[in-house]
Design an enzyme around this catalytic site. Sequence first.
Site, PDB file in Angstrom:
ATOM      1  N   HIS A   1       0.784  -1.239   0.000  1.00  0.00           N
ATOM      2  CA  HIS A   1       0.000   0.000   0.000  1.00  0.00           C
ATOM      3  C   HIS A   1       0.807   1.276   0.000  1.00  0.00           C
ATOM      4  CE1 HIS A   1      -4.222  -1.172   0.421  1.00  0.00           C
ATOM      5  NE2 HIS A   1      -3.718  -2.304   0.905  1.00  0.00           N
TER       6      HIS A   1
ATOM      7  N   LYS B   1      -9.212  14.087   3.919  1.00  0.00           N
ATOM      8  CA  LYS B   1      -8.347  12.913   3.975  1.00  0.00           C
ATOM      9  C   LYS B   1      -7.513  13.025   5.240  1.00  0.00           C
ATOM     10  CE  LYS B   1      -6.735  14.167  -0.140  1.00  0.00           C
ATOM     11  NZ  LYS B   1      -6.672  12.934  -0.911  1.00  0.00           N
ATOM     12  N   ARG B   2      -6.787  11.982   5.608  1.00  0.00           N
ATOM     13  CA  ARG B   2      -5.902  12.092   6.751  1.00  0.00           C
ATOM     14  C   ARG B   2      -4.918  13.241   6.555  1.00  0.00           C
ATOM     15  NH1 ARG B   2      -5.990   8.053  10.896  1.00  0.00           N
ATOM     16  NH2 ARG B   2      -4.190   9.169  11.706  1.00  0.00           N
TER      17      ARG B   2
ATOM     18  N   LYS C   1       0.431  14.776   1.695  1.00  0.00           N
ATOM     19  CA  LYS C   1      -0.855  15.101   1.050  1.00  0.00           C
ATOM     20  C   LYS C   1      -1.011  16.615   0.836  1.00  0.00           C
ATOM     21  CE  LYS C   1      -3.291  11.015   2.936  1.00  0.00           C
ATOM     22  NZ  LYS C   1      -4.051  10.349   1.856  1.00  0.00           N
TER      23      LYS C   1
ATOM     24  N   THR D   1      -8.344   7.011  -2.870  1.00  0.00           N
ATOM     25  CA  THR D   1      -9.688   6.562  -3.238  1.00  0.00           C
ATOM     26  C   THR D   1     -10.682   7.703  -3.052  1.00  0.00           C
ATOM     27  OG1 THR D   1      -9.882   5.644  -1.006  1.00  0.00           O
ATOM     28  CG2 THR D   1      -9.409   4.090  -2.795  1.00  0.00           C
TER      29      THR D   1
ATOM     30  N   LYS E   1     -14.126   8.770  -5.251  1.00  0.00           N
ATOM     31  CA  LYS E   1     -15.464   9.054  -4.691  1.00  0.00           C
ATOM     32  C   LYS E   1     -15.983  10.391  -5.193  1.00  0.00           C
ATOM     33  CE  LYS E   1     -14.021   6.837  -0.391  1.00  0.00           C
ATOM     34  NZ  LYS E   1     -13.420   7.182   0.912  1.00  0.00           N
TER      35      LYS E   1
HETATM   36  C1  LIG Z   1     -12.145   7.337   1.276  1.00  0.00           C
HETATM   37  C2  LIG Z   1     -11.744   7.674   2.647  1.00  0.00           C
HETATM   38  C3  LIG Z   1     -10.393   7.899   2.938  1.00  0.00           C
HETATM   39  C4  LIG Z   1      -9.299   7.870   1.892  1.00  0.00           C
HETATM   40  O1  LIG Z   1      -9.173   9.170   1.322  1.00  0.00           O
HETATM   41  P1  LIG Z   1      -7.907   9.581   0.444  1.00  0.00           P
HETATM   42  O2  LIG Z   1      -8.293  10.927  -0.090  1.00  0.00           O
HETATM   43  O3  LIG Z   1      -7.797   8.571  -0.659  1.00  0.00           O
HETATM   44  O4  LIG Z   1      -6.738   9.625   1.331  1.00  0.00           O
HETATM   45  C5  LIG Z   1     -10.054   8.208   4.241  1.00  0.00           C
HETATM   46  N1  LIG Z   1     -10.987   8.285   5.203  1.00  0.00           N
HETATM   47  C6  LIG Z   1     -12.292   8.096   4.951  1.00  0.00           C
HETATM   48  C7  LIG Z   1     -13.276   8.219   6.059  1.00  0.00           C
HETATM   49  C8  LIG Z   1     -12.716   7.777   3.667  1.00  0.00           C
HETATM   50  O5  LIG Z   1     -14.026   7.568   3.432  1.00  0.00           O
END
Ligand SMILES: *Cc1c(COP(=O)(O)O)cnc(C)c1O
Length: 811
Positions: free
Chosen positions: A357, A545-546, A551, A653, A657
């Site tokens: 990952h 995101k985190r 990032k 991901t 979305k």
């Molecule tokens: C999809 C999702 C992530 C991943 O987000 P990235 O932008 O790909 O880092 C992290 N936390 C939650 C709650 C998510 O639904």
Amino acid sequence: MVLTTQSFEEQLTEKLRSLRGTGVEEASEKDMYYAVASIVQEQLSASWQDTRKHYDKREERQMYYISMEFLIGRLMENNLQNCGLLDTCTTTLKKLGFEPELVYGQEHDAGLGNGGLGRLAACFLDSVASLRYAGHGSGIRYRYGLFEQRIIHGNQVELPDYWLKEEYPWETRRADESLTIHFGGQVIPHKRSDGSLEFSYYDTDEVQAVPYDVPVAGYQNDVVNTLRLWSAELAPENTDILADAEGKYYHHLDHMHSVEQISGFLYPDDSSYEGKELRLKQQYFLVSATIQNIIRDHKTRCTKSLKNMHEKTVIQINDTHPSLAVPELMRLLMDEEGFSWDDAWNITTKTIAYTNHTTLSEALEKWPVSMMENLLPRIFMIINEINERFCLGIYYDKPAFRDLIPRVAVIADDQVHMARLAIVGSFSINGVAKLHTEILKRSEMNDFYRIFPEKFNNKTNGITHRRWLLQVNPGLSSLITDAIGRGWVEQPSKLSTLVRYSNDSPFLDKIADVKKENKKALADLIRKRTGITVNENSIFDVQIKRLHEYKRQLMNIFHVIYLYNELKDNPMMDMTPRTFIFAAKAAPGYYMAKEIIKLIHHVASIVNNDAAVGDRLKVIFLENYNVSLAEKIIPAAELSEQISTASKEASGTGNMKMMMNGALTIGTMDGANIEINDFVGRDNIFIFGLSSEQVHDYYANGGYNAKDMYHADDRIRRILDQLYGGEFGSQEIEFKDIFYNIMYNNDPYFVLKDFDSYIDAHELAESRYRNHRQWQQMSTINIAHSGKFSSDRTIHEYASEIWRLSPVPKA
Ligand SMILES: *Cc1c(COP(=O)(O)O)cnc(C)c1O
């Protein structure tokens, strides 16, 4: 069994009475929630049993997905949808005077994961069941999920997430299927009569692994697979010891406490590694319970002999956290089942597959030999043997690779290298996006790629469109269905027919209307949670995101400061209003990430309260980012910020979305952004910044100097000066560590280097937005191509290329 609205209502009334001792009139939302959940669980449980029997009868080959994290969020709407009851339930609740959203909102998020990796595992389970594959999840039932985030005076504060405070209606405890896990103790070898060695263990600490099963329902197909979550408990025979001697009772309670700690809480570090012994205990606990369970399953489903185990079972390990599956399967096959090393190794390496990952060095798991040896003596012996045989094998059989041995050895520098263990012990190693897999092959894992080229493959991540479109965005979903029919729900690739509507004015008007409605709903939520009123006609620019330096939330907030400065210099400037929306948790010990959260809040407090700015610029930080919050933000997003330093984000991901919900991406050529770009084309995405090759080149050869950027670019200098001593600093807060990190650590994530092209990309996005028609066309094209990022596509690829599974025919 299909329930009509009338019988649904009758059942609801009956459940309220029997479970909650109340009637519809007096029922609270919580009462209603549990009543509905009970109906749904009953609907599922018949199919659940049938599915299991069906698999057993067919001696079906099974996939087990082992993951330390499953970020499932809420299950109510998901389960209602998958058993075809969502509309019935929603209508009934409304009729009875309830707000369905409030009823479904009673469920506490199951936050058993940190971020992308855990959410991927949850999306995969949904797709596996919906596509009729025989596959199950195995994880830990942490008593405390990922911490709850509060912001106090701009600072993140972590609160424990005791998600099991109220009964969790989806789980079933199966104490009769508990297993024993052994830690520590001594290993004594004995010679068998044939001269081979046998090992027995003494003085081990025993822990019970008690399974709690959660049903995983496929989409309206009667398949119900299982997510089995293991809870650590003291073995019952040990709890009966009566406290006759003084102190023994307290000792006993202490011991119980330390055992239960194993499934006590989820470690809150995302993409970083800490060598904590309790974490290693968690990993072995999960792996040992899962593999013992798989062997037991094999014996009941197929044959008593495990000789054909690799034909009946495949195990996917989610990152290196469950790598001990390799030595644990070896141990059980040799010590419990009497296999020779070679036969056990043959089975193991045909059963286990590994997903990588990340290539971030801070995330590479390495356990000290001494810790492994003390906690898991027999496992350590096996790892040692794996290592020796692997190194000797290269030395004698592949002499061309002799010089690689120090770099590929599983044990080196007194540490066990978990990724190396996973690679050596598995038949497949996959990355999670094209670029990521290329980087693994070309650089990060090049040594192993040269030795085992046939093991490496790519499986670009995906998301379940059933949750992330159908469930969270009903307005857009019915618009799509009205245009192209319902086929896309079963076959998301059919979304591509939407391309035809990218010039259809009535359709584009409706796309705009749906987005407007969703933005209004998010604006309401923002007002409720923060007290701030945002301009509903502004661009909703979203980064959720985190929080991680790679990032680059920092670059985003620098851009906000830049826009603020422009507005202050030029109050009459013609600017499309913007609302910048952030949500992010920082790991509790990650100082720089917490400083960035503080900076975002500080900038917000200045920008949002400046009358000269008005509603042209707002900065919103929504606290406690989790799946349920993501579900509310994503349908309203217009610009999706995917701005990691190129090469650092394995896939992402969140990008998928938001694309699926009609947002346009502003992003670097990183992770799956590259594949999004390939599908939608350069005209329908805003790409900027260094390429991964350029980033790699700077790291390898130098040539970048952040101080030069500071001196050469007035915009950059102004922002950095404002942080340190200027108007974004103050007596109490100064962001000097952010300043120093950029100036004296030479801006390790290239925030300044990419800043100019980032501003340009934003300007292009703004000009596109001004032409509403063009924006809606671009948005439609993004939705149309998002079907390729359904996890159904991903799971079909795993199933045919790694797992060798076919959909199970109906009974
Ligand atoms: C999809 C999702 C992530 C991943 O987000 P990235 O932008 O790909 O880092 C992290 N936390 C939650 C709650 C998510 O639904």
